[in-house]
Design a protein around this motif. Structure first.
Motif, PDB file in Angstrom:
ATOM      1  N   GLU A 128     -15.721  14.975   6.037  1.00 50.77           N
ATOM      2  CA  GLU A 128     -14.533  15.977   5.911  1.00 50.77           C
ATOM      3  C   GLU A 128     -15.028  17.062   6.828  1.00 50.77           C
ATOM      4  N   PRO A 129     -13.824  17.487   7.611  1.00 47.01           N
ATOM      5  CA  PRO A 129     -13.907  18.431   8.508  1.00 47.01           C
ATOM      6  C   PRO A 129     -13.969  19.888   7.717  1.00 47.01           C
ATOM      7  N   SER A 130     -14.594  20.754   8.348  1.00 43.70           N
ATOM      8  CA  SER A 130     -14.804  22.051   7.385  1.00 43.70           C
ATOM      9  C   SER A 130     -13.411  23.249   7.824  1.00 43.70           C
ATOM     10  N   ILE A 131     -12.454  22.853   8.544  1.00 41.84           N
ATOM     11  CA  ILE A 131     -11.330  23.617   8.825  1.00 41.84           C
ATOM     12  C   ILE A 131     -10.048  23.042   8.563  1.00 41.84           C
ATOM     13  N   ASP A 132      -9.146  23.641   8.455  1.00 41.84           N
ATOM     14  CA  ASP A 132      -7.743  23.081   8.388  1.00 41.84           C
ATOM     15  C   ASP A 132      -7.241  22.194   9.755  1.00 41.84           C
ATOM     16  N   SER A 133      -6.282  21.138   9.627  1.00 40.16           N
ATOM     17  CA  SER A 133      -5.994  20.318  10.847  1.00 40.16           C
ATOM     18  C   SER A 133      -5.609  21.116  11.810  1.00 40.16           C
ATOM     19  N   GLY A 134      -5.102  20.457  13.053  1.00 37.59           N
ATOM     20  CA  GLY A 134      -4.656  21.209  14.075  1.00 37.59           C
ATOM     21  C   GLY A 134      -5.686  21.124  15.424  1.00 37.59           C
ATOM     22  N   PRO A 135      -5.064  21.214  16.385  1.00 35.69           N
ATOM     23  CA  PRO A 135      -6.150  21.286  17.595  1.00 35.69           C
ATOM     24  C   PRO A 135      -6.892  22.518  17.644  1.00 35.69           C
ATOM     25  N   TYR A 136      -8.006  22.272  18.067  1.00 33.85           N
ATOM     26  CA  TYR A 136      -9.088  23.745  17.962  1.00 33.85           C
ATOM     27  C   TYR A 136     -10.317  23.406  19.128  1.00 33.85           C
ATOM     28  N   VAL A 137     -10.545  24.568  19.393  1.00 33.80           N
ATOM     29  CA  VAL A 137     -11.823  24.453  20.333  1.00 33.80           C
ATOM     30  C   VAL A 137     -12.848  25.335  19.507  1.00 33.80           C
ATOM     31  N   LEU A 138     -14.002  24.906  19.785  1.00 37.35           N
ATOM     32  CA  LEU A 138     -15.265  25.501  18.813  1.00 37.35           C
ATOM     33  C   LEU A 138     -16.251  26.168  19.642  1.00 37.35           C
ATOM     34  N   CYS A 139     -16.824  26.969  19.038  1.00 36.71           N
ATOM     35  CA  CYS A 139     -18.203  27.785  19.673  1.00 36.71           C
ATOM     36  C   CYS A 139     -19.245  27.600  18.444  1.00 36.71           C
ATOM     37  N   LEU A 140     -20.436  27.411  18.925  1.00 35.08           N
ATOM     38  CA  LEU A 140     -21.390  27.362  18.095  1.00 35.08           C
ATOM     39  C   LEU A 140     -22.667  28.260  18.875  1.00 35.08           C
ATOM     40  N   VAL A 141     -23.208  29.160  18.059  1.00 34.42           N
ATOM     41  CA  VAL A 141     -24.351  29.976  18.454  1.00 34.42           C
ATOM     42  C   VAL A 141     -25.801  29.903  17.824  1.00 34.42           C
ATOM     43  N   GLY A 142     -25.924  28.727  17.331  1.00 33.96           N
ATOM     44  CA  GLY A 142     -27.184  28.130  16.643  1.00 33.96           C
ATOM     45  C   GLY A 142     -27.381  29.124  15.492  1.00 33.96           C
ATOM     46  N   GLY A 143     -28.510  29.554  15.104  1.00 34.74           N
ATOM     47  CA  GLY A 143     -28.810  30.614  13.999  1.00 34.74           C
ATOM     48  C   GLY A 143     -28.113  31.916  14.184  1.00 34.74           C
ATOM     49  N   GLY A 144     -27.853  32.185  15.500  1.00 36.10           N
ATOM     50  CA  GLY A 144     -27.241  33.574  15.692  1.00 36.10           C
ATOM     51  C   GLY A 144     -27.987  34.657  16.193  1.00 36.10           C
ATOM     52  N   PRO A 153     -19.028  17.327  11.396  1.00 45.12           N
ATOM     53  CA  PRO A 153     -17.527  17.089  11.450  1.00 45.12           C
ATOM     54  C   PRO A 153     -16.837  17.864  12.325  1.00 45.12           C
ATOM     55  N   LEU A 154     -17.254  19.261  12.249  1.00 48.62           N
ATOM     56  CA  LEU A 154     -16.662  20.070  12.837  1.00 48.62           C
ATOM     57  C   LEU A 154     -16.588  19.971  14.453  1.00 48.62           C
ATOM     58  N   VAL A 155     -17.816  19.342  14.869  1.00 47.80           N
ATOM     59  CA  VAL A 155     -17.981  19.095  16.495  1.00 47.80           C
ATOM     60  C   VAL A 155     -17.062  17.981  16.698  1.00 47.80           C
TER      61      VAL A 155
END
Length: 419
Positions: free
Chosen positions: A217-233, A291-293
């Motif tokens: 299951e994706p972690s966000i609502d449906s719809g086109p999106y671009v994603l940013c990940l910064v590891g632990g931050g 799933p988010l990626v």
């Protein structure tokens, strides 16, 4: 008098696998360890797993069945003073002494068939040495050193390898060295000129890429999106702020995962900014990012091992913005993968304009990438096979003897059974 045995006669002993992660910085090491644990459990219904970690977040990650976690007193790294206790007062030696006792006691009681040590052969401050000596003396435990594909630049990696006396430690205590990568991408045996007897113990597992998701299951609502990940931050503030301020492709929302270690002031500022927008959402932590990626139109990410594995396995267009200090590991990895046509890399100034320009180009480009090689991403499927091979190899009479209780313990058990 009924005889009490350690193992039921009509059933083989359950296999036991232990994973140790020194985890002084971020979530990368403990995430990799938890993924390996899940792969082993999924492949073998009769195995018990013990994770030994200094990251409290280990208990927040998706853990497999039949897996327990022992958390160690935490160690932190200060840029000026080096390693030391993260919570307690005192010195590094003080906290290492406690950690070493916990590790030795836990492994002595658990008696693993296989112990997998992540990256640092003796752990922080040599804390694994008492446990490794005990396991070698008792016999029956296969010891493995697990290495990510890139440690650092060759100059730094060779120096640290020599300072930690890794070659002699591997020769004395370890049976195999697993490299979680593909030698066609990066071969640490060659790049770091590791000795022949170390190379003889090495096995390239492939990247730990496919099979990471614990949910669908994706972690966000449906719809086109671009994603940013910064590891632990902990070192992702510049990228997080650049992404949040970047122009987004038409018809797309932005999703930013900051990680639990992003500085609090930066995190609060990003959440406040997203609260006034309908095209940006900010998450501090996502239990399963895969799933988010996989659902993203494009991914902007730092260059940590796990993030890159998730990106490569997803097949999504990716821009890697690698950390360059205090280690160049991410930069080396990103540049090598970019040279092979597997992703794009952003080096230098991290600005909203540069991030936005890449997002715009990627959204408009429908042509598939044609990388030079088909990278091996099946390490998570291969590791359980390696574990099974080691268990079979070390299933000796000596192992059965060490698994049995001490004679005095057996007498006490018999006395309780007949009382």
């Amino acid at each position: 008098m009924r005889q009490i045995s350690a193992v039921e006669p009509d059933r083989p002993a359950r296999r036991r696998v232990a994973f140790y992660s020194h985890d002084t910085q971020g979530l990368g090491h403990v995430r990799r360890t938890s993924l390996l644990a899940r792969a082993v459990v999924d492949a073998d219904p009769d195995v018990d797993v013990l994770l030994l970690s200094g990251a409290r977040e280990a208990t927040s990650l998706p853990l497999p069945e039949r897996t327990e976690v022992v958390t160690l007193p935490r160690v932190g790294k200060d840029p000026d003073r080096g390693y030391g206790p993260r919570t307690w007062g005192g010195t590094l030696d003080d906290v290492v002494h406690v950690r070493a006792g916990v590790l030795d006691g836990a492994l002595a009681a658990f008696r693993p068939d296989v112990l997998v040590v992540d990256k640092v052969p003796l752990g922080v401050g040599g804390e694994l040495l008492p446990a490794l000596r005990r396991l070698r003396a008792e016999g029956g435990t296969a010891c493995v050193l697990g290495l990510r594909d890139v440690l650092d630049t060759p100059e730094v990696a060779v120096r640290e390898w020599r300072e930690q006396r890794s070659t002699s430690v591997i020769e004395r205590f370890f049976d195999e060295v697993w490299v979680y990568g593909d030698a066609r991408v990066y071969d640490p045996l060659t790049e770091y000129a590791l000795p022949e007897h170390v190379a003889a113990k090495a096995v390239f597992t492939g990247y730990l890429g496919r099979g990471r998701a614990s949910t669908t299951e994706p972690s966000i609502d449906s719809g086109p999106y671009v994603l940013c990940l910064v590891g632990g931050g902990q070192d992702g503030a510049a990228l997080a702020e650049a992404f949040a301020a970047a122009p987004l492709p038409a018809g797309h929302r932005g999703v930013l995962v900051t990680g639990p270690y992003l500085p609090e002031a930066t995190r609060d500022r990003l959440h406040a900014g997203a609260a006034g927008r309908d095209d940006l959402e900010v998450h501090a932590f996502v239990r399963d990012v895969v799933p988010l990626v996989e659902g993203a139109a494009a991914v902007v990410t730092m260059g940590g091992y796990n993030s890159v594995c998730e990106l490569l396995a997803s097949g999504r267009p990716g821009l890697v913005v690698p950390r360059t200090h205090p280690r160049a590991e991410q930069l080396v990895r990103a540049c090598r993968l970019a040279d092979l046509g597997l992703l794009d890399v952003l080096v230098g100034a991290i600005t909203p304009e540069r991030v936005g320009a890449w997002l715009a180009r990627t959204a408009a480009d429908v042509a598939p990438r044609r990388p030079e090689i088909d990278v091996d991403l099946d390490g998570l499927a291969r590791v359980p096979e390696l574990v099974a091979g080691l268990v079979a190899r070390f299933a000796t009479p000596a192992r059965a003897a060490t698994a049995a209780p001490h004679p005095q313990d057996q007498q006490e058990e018999e006395h309780r059974a007949t009382a």
